[in-house]
Scaffold this motif. Structure first.
Motif, PDB file in Angstrom:
ATOM      1  N   ALA A 194       0.844  -1.189   0.000  1.00 36.86           N
ATOM      2  CA  ALA A 194       0.000   0.000   0.000  1.00 36.86           C
ATOM      3  C   ALA A 194       0.883   1.245   0.000  1.00 36.86           C
ATOM      4  CB  ALA A 194      -0.903  -0.008   1.230  1.00 36.86           C
ATOM      5  N   ILE A 195       0.368   2.311  -0.563  1.00 39.28           N
ATOM      6  CA  ILE A 195       1.112   3.568  -0.587  1.00 39.28           C
ATOM      7  C   ILE A 195       1.077   4.164   0.819  1.00 39.28           C
ATOM      8  CG2 ILE A 195       1.161   5.893  -1.536  1.00 39.28           C
ATOM      9  CD1 ILE A 195      -0.069   4.714  -4.080  1.00 39.28           C
ATOM     10  N   LEU A 196       2.266   4.481   1.321  1.00 37.40           N
ATOM     11  CA  LEU A 196       2.380   5.009   2.672  1.00 37.40           C
ATOM     12  C   LEU A 196       2.673   6.503   2.625  1.00 37.40           C
ATOM     13  CD1 LEU A 196       4.661   2.185   4.069  1.00 37.40           C
ATOM     14  CD2 LEU A 196       2.207   2.408   4.374  1.00 37.40           C
ATOM     15  N   ALA A 215       2.824  10.272   7.544  1.00 41.72           N
ATOM     16  CA  ALA A 215       2.362   9.866   8.878  1.00 41.72           C
ATOM     17  C   ALA A 215       2.471   8.354   9.061  1.00 41.72           C
ATOM     18  CB  ALA A 215       0.915  10.328   9.085  1.00 41.72           C
ATOM     19  N   ASP A 216       2.127   7.589   8.028  1.00 40.29           N
ATOM     20  CA  ASP A 216       2.238   6.125   8.098  1.00 40.29           C
ATOM     21  C   ASP A 216       3.687   5.704   8.300  1.00 40.29           C
ATOM     22  OD1 ASP A 216      -0.497   5.734   7.686  1.00 40.29           O
ATOM     23  OD2 ASP A 216      -0.256   5.614   5.505  1.00 40.29           O
ATOM     24  N   LEU A 217       4.584   6.328   7.554  1.00 41.21           N
ATOM     25  CA  LEU A 217       6.002   5.992   7.668  1.00 41.21           C
ATOM     26  C   LEU A 217       6.552   6.369   9.043  1.00 41.21           C
ATOM     27  CD1 LEU A 217       7.202   7.026   4.117  1.00 41.21           C
ATOM     28  CD2 LEU A 217       7.108   4.701   5.042  1.00 41.21           C
ATOM     29  N   ALA A 218       6.117   7.495   9.570  1.00 48.92           N
ATOM     30  CA  ALA A 218       6.566   7.915  10.903  1.00 48.92           C
ATOM     31  C   ALA A 218       6.073   6.927  11.955  1.00 48.92           C
ATOM     32  CB  ALA A 218       6.068   9.323  11.211  1.00 48.92           C
ATOM     33  N   ARG A 219       4.816   6.495  11.867  1.00 50.56           N
ATOM     34  CA  ARG A 219       4.286   5.503  12.807  1.00 50.56           C
ATOM     35  C   ARG A 219       5.052   4.180  12.695  1.00 50.56           C
ATOM     36  NH1 ARG A 219      -0.637   7.953  11.553  1.00 50.56           N
ATOM     37  NH2 ARG A 219      -1.059   6.493   9.867  1.00 50.56           N
ATOM     38  N   LEU A 220       5.389   3.813  11.467  1.00 49.77           N
ATOM     39  CA  LEU A 220       6.147   2.586  11.243  1.00 49.77           C
ATOM     40  C   LEU A 220       7.518   2.670  11.909  1.00 49.77           C
ATOM     41  CD1 LEU A 220       6.007  -0.133   9.619  1.00 49.77           C
ATOM     42  CD2 LEU A 220       7.262   1.063   7.841  1.00 49.77           C
ATOM     43  N   MET A 221       8.183   3.812  11.764  1.00 43.67           N
ATOM     44  CA  MET A 221       9.493   3.981  12.384  1.00 43.67           C
ATOM     45  C   MET A 221       9.380   4.003  13.913  1.00 43.67           C
ATOM     46  SD  MET A 221      12.041   3.964  10.281  1.00 43.67           S
ATOM     47  CE  MET A 221      11.178   2.535   9.676  1.00 43.67           C
ATOM     48  N   GLU A 222       8.308   4.587  14.435  1.00 42.02           N
ATOM     49  CA  GLU A 222       8.088   4.561  15.882  1.00 42.02           C
ATOM     50  C   GLU A 222       7.902   3.132  16.366  1.00 42.02           C
ATOM     51  OE1 GLU A 222       4.826   7.059  17.060  1.00 42.02           O
ATOM     52  OE2 GLU A 222       5.750   8.834  16.183  1.00 42.02           O
ATOM     53  N   ARG A 223       7.084   2.383  15.648  1.00 45.33           N
ATOM     54  CA  ARG A 223       6.779   0.999  16.034  1.00 45.33           C
ATOM     55  C   ARG A 223       8.037   0.141  16.063  1.00 45.33           C
ATOM     56  NH1 ARG A 223       2.845  -3.187  12.792  1.00 45.33           N
ATOM     57  NH2 ARG A 223       3.344  -4.998  14.065  1.00 45.33           N
ATOM     58  N   LEU A 250      11.675   5.411   0.308  1.00 43.92           N
ATOM     59  CA  LEU A 250      10.391   5.976   0.725  1.00 43.92           C
ATOM     60  C   LEU A 250      10.589   6.974   1.864  1.00 43.92           C
ATOM     61  CD1 LEU A 250       8.170   2.751   0.714  1.00 43.92           C
ATOM     62  CD2 LEU A 250       8.040   4.660  -0.899  1.00 43.92           C
ATOM     63  N   LEU A 251      11.440   6.601   2.817  1.00 42.50           N
ATOM     64  CA  LEU A 251      11.704   7.499   3.940  1.00 42.50           C
ATOM     65  C   LEU A 251      12.396   8.780   3.476  1.00 42.50           C
ATOM     66  CD1 LEU A 251      12.924   4.800   6.470  1.00 42.50           C
ATOM     67  CD2 LEU A 251      10.784   6.088   6.609  1.00 42.50           C
ATOM     68  N   ALA A 300      12.219  10.155   0.541  1.00 47.02           N
ATOM     69  CA  ALA A 300      11.276  10.980  -0.223  1.00 47.02           C
ATOM     70  C   ALA A 300      10.377  11.804   0.703  1.00 47.02           C
ATOM     71  CB  ALA A 300      10.424  10.097  -1.134  1.00 47.02           C
ATOM     72  N   GLN A 301      10.114  11.289   1.900  1.00 45.43           N
ATOM     73  CA  GLN A 301       9.257  12.015   2.860  1.00 45.43           C
ATOM     74  C   GLN A 301      10.084  12.769   3.900  1.00 45.43           C
ATOM     75  OE1 GLN A 301       6.024  12.374   2.657  1.00 45.43           O
ATOM     76  NE2 GLN A 301       5.702  10.950   0.971  1.00 45.43           N
ATOM     77  N   ASP A 302      11.408  12.779   3.718  1.00 45.81           N
ATOM     78  CA  ASP A 302      12.327  13.474   4.625  1.00 45.81           C
ATOM     79  C   ASP A 302      12.194  12.967   6.059  1.00 45.81           C
ATOM     80  OD1 ASP A 302      14.422  15.242   5.068  1.00 45.81           O
ATOM     81  OD2 ASP A 302      13.058  16.825   5.732  1.00 45.81           O
ATOM     82  N   ILE A 303      12.141  11.629   6.193  1.00 47.97           N
ATOM     83  CA  ILE A 303      12.075  10.994   7.513  1.00 47.97           C
ATOM     84  C   ILE A 303      13.418  10.330   7.778  1.00 47.97           C
ATOM     85  CG2 ILE A 303      10.977   9.181   8.876  1.00 47.97           C
ATOM     86  CD1 ILE A 303       8.411   9.728   7.296  1.00 47.97           C
ATOM     87  N   LYS A 304      13.996  10.617   8.942  1.00 48.86           N
ATOM     88  CA  LYS A 304      15.296  10.064   9.314  1.00 48.86           C
ATOM     89  C   LYS A 304      15.088   8.988  10.389  1.00 48.86           C
ATOM     90  CE  LYS A 304      17.583  14.379   8.170  1.00 48.86           C
ATOM     91  NZ  LYS A 304      16.536  14.728   7.250  1.00 48.86           N
ATOM     92  N   PRO A 305      15.358   7.721  10.040  1.00 49.10           N
ATOM     93  CA  PRO A 305      15.152   6.625  11.008  1.00 49.10           C
ATOM     94  C   PRO A 305      15.924   6.824  12.302  1.00 49.10           C
ATOM     95  CG  PRO A 305      15.577   5.755   8.821  1.00 49.10           C
ATOM     96  CD  PRO A 305      15.808   7.217   8.756  1.00 49.10           C
ATOM     97  N   ALA A 306      17.101   7.451  12.236  1.00 47.88           N
ATOM     98  CA  ALA A 306      17.920   7.633  13.446  1.00 47.88           C
ATOM     99  C   ALA A 306      17.176   8.398  14.528  1.00 47.88           C
ATOM    100  CB  ALA A 306      19.217   8.348  13.070  1.00 47.88           C
ATOM    101  N   LEU A 307      16.253   9.276  14.151  1.00 51.97           N
ATOM    102  CA  LEU A 307      15.516  10.059  15.124  1.00 51.97           C
ATOM    103  C   LEU A 307      14.551   9.202  15.959  1.00 51.97           C
ATOM    104  CD1 LEU A 307      14.679  13.200  12.952  1.00 51.97           C
ATOM    105  CD2 LEU A 307      16.515  12.912  14.633  1.00 51.97           C
ATOM    106  N   PHE A 308      14.243   7.978  15.460  1.00 52.71           N
ATOM    107  CA  PHE A 308      13.292   7.116  16.133  1.00 52.71           C
ATOM    108  C   PHE A 308      13.980   6.016  16.951  1.00 52.71           C
ATOM    109  CE2 PHE A 308      11.142   8.914  12.488  1.00 52.71           C
ATOM    110  CZ  PHE A 308       9.928   9.291  13.022  1.00 52.71           C
ATOM    111  N   ARG A 309      15.308   5.950  16.860  1.00 50.15           N
ATOM    112  CA  ARG A 309      16.040   4.898  17.568  1.00 50.15           C
ATOM    113  C   ARG A 309      16.114   5.197  19.049  1.00 50.15           C
ATOM    114  NH1 ARG A 309      19.811   4.815  12.675  1.00 50.15           N
ATOM    115  NH2 ARG A 309      18.685   3.351  11.373  1.00 50.15           N
ATOM    116  N   VAL A 310      15.979   4.139  19.834  1.00 47.12           N
ATOM    117  CA  VAL A 310      16.029   4.258  21.295  1.00 47.12           C
ATOM    118  C   VAL A 310      17.444   3.942  21.752  1.00 47.12           C
ATOM    119  CG1 VAL A 310      15.099   3.367  23.458  1.00 47.12           C
ATOM    120  CG2 VAL A 310      13.623   3.519  21.439  1.00 47.12           C
ATOM    121  N   ALA A 311      17.960   4.786  22.599  1.00 44.24           N
ATOM    122  CA  ALA A 311      19.346   4.594  23.069  1.00 44.24           C
ATOM    123  C   ALA A 311      19.469   3.521  24.104  1.00 44.24           C
ATOM    124  CB  ALA A 311      19.890   5.897  23.630  1.00 44.24           C
TER     125      ALA A 311
END
Length: 103
Positions: free
Chosen positions: A54-56, A59-67, A89-90, A92-103
């Motif tokens: 499905a096209i994400l 917001a969908d991609l951000a929720r996915l990275m949070e999850r 995909l990330l 293209a939406q200017d989403i950085k996975p590193a921002l969602f990583r837990v230390a």
């Protein structure tokens, strides 16, 4: 005309099994032994069809990275797409996975 789910290598496998199981001068056939062998061969078992995910949206991609706590490989497996595709995909939406990583 019949549907053939495999490539040429699969056809070679079918013919090889038919030749090995043929008796004497009998013509090649797909008898019960051949059908059983083919149904249990991993390459002969029909797989699930590939579908486009499905096209994400952002917001969908951000929720996915949070999850998945920014773990792109795990998120890509969950979606059934490759890691590089998810990165694109990330990006293209200017989403950085590193921002969602837990230390």
């Amino acid at each position: 005309m019949h549907d053939w789910p495999l490539n040429v290598r699969g056809l070679l496998t079918v013919l090889s099994v038919a030749v090995v199981s043929a008796l004497g001068d009998e013509p090649l056939s797909l008898g019960p032994e051949v059908r059983l062998a083919l149904s249990t061969t991993r390459s002969m078992v029909p797989g699930r069809e590939k579908t486009e995910p499905a096209i994400l949206d952002k917001a969908d991609l951000a929720r996915l990275m949070e999850r998945f706590h920014g773990k792109v490989a795990a998120a890509a497996r969950h979606l059934g797409i490759t890691r590089p595709k998810l990165y694109r995909l990330l990006w293209a939406q200017d989403i950085k996975p590193a921002l969602f990583r837990v230390a």
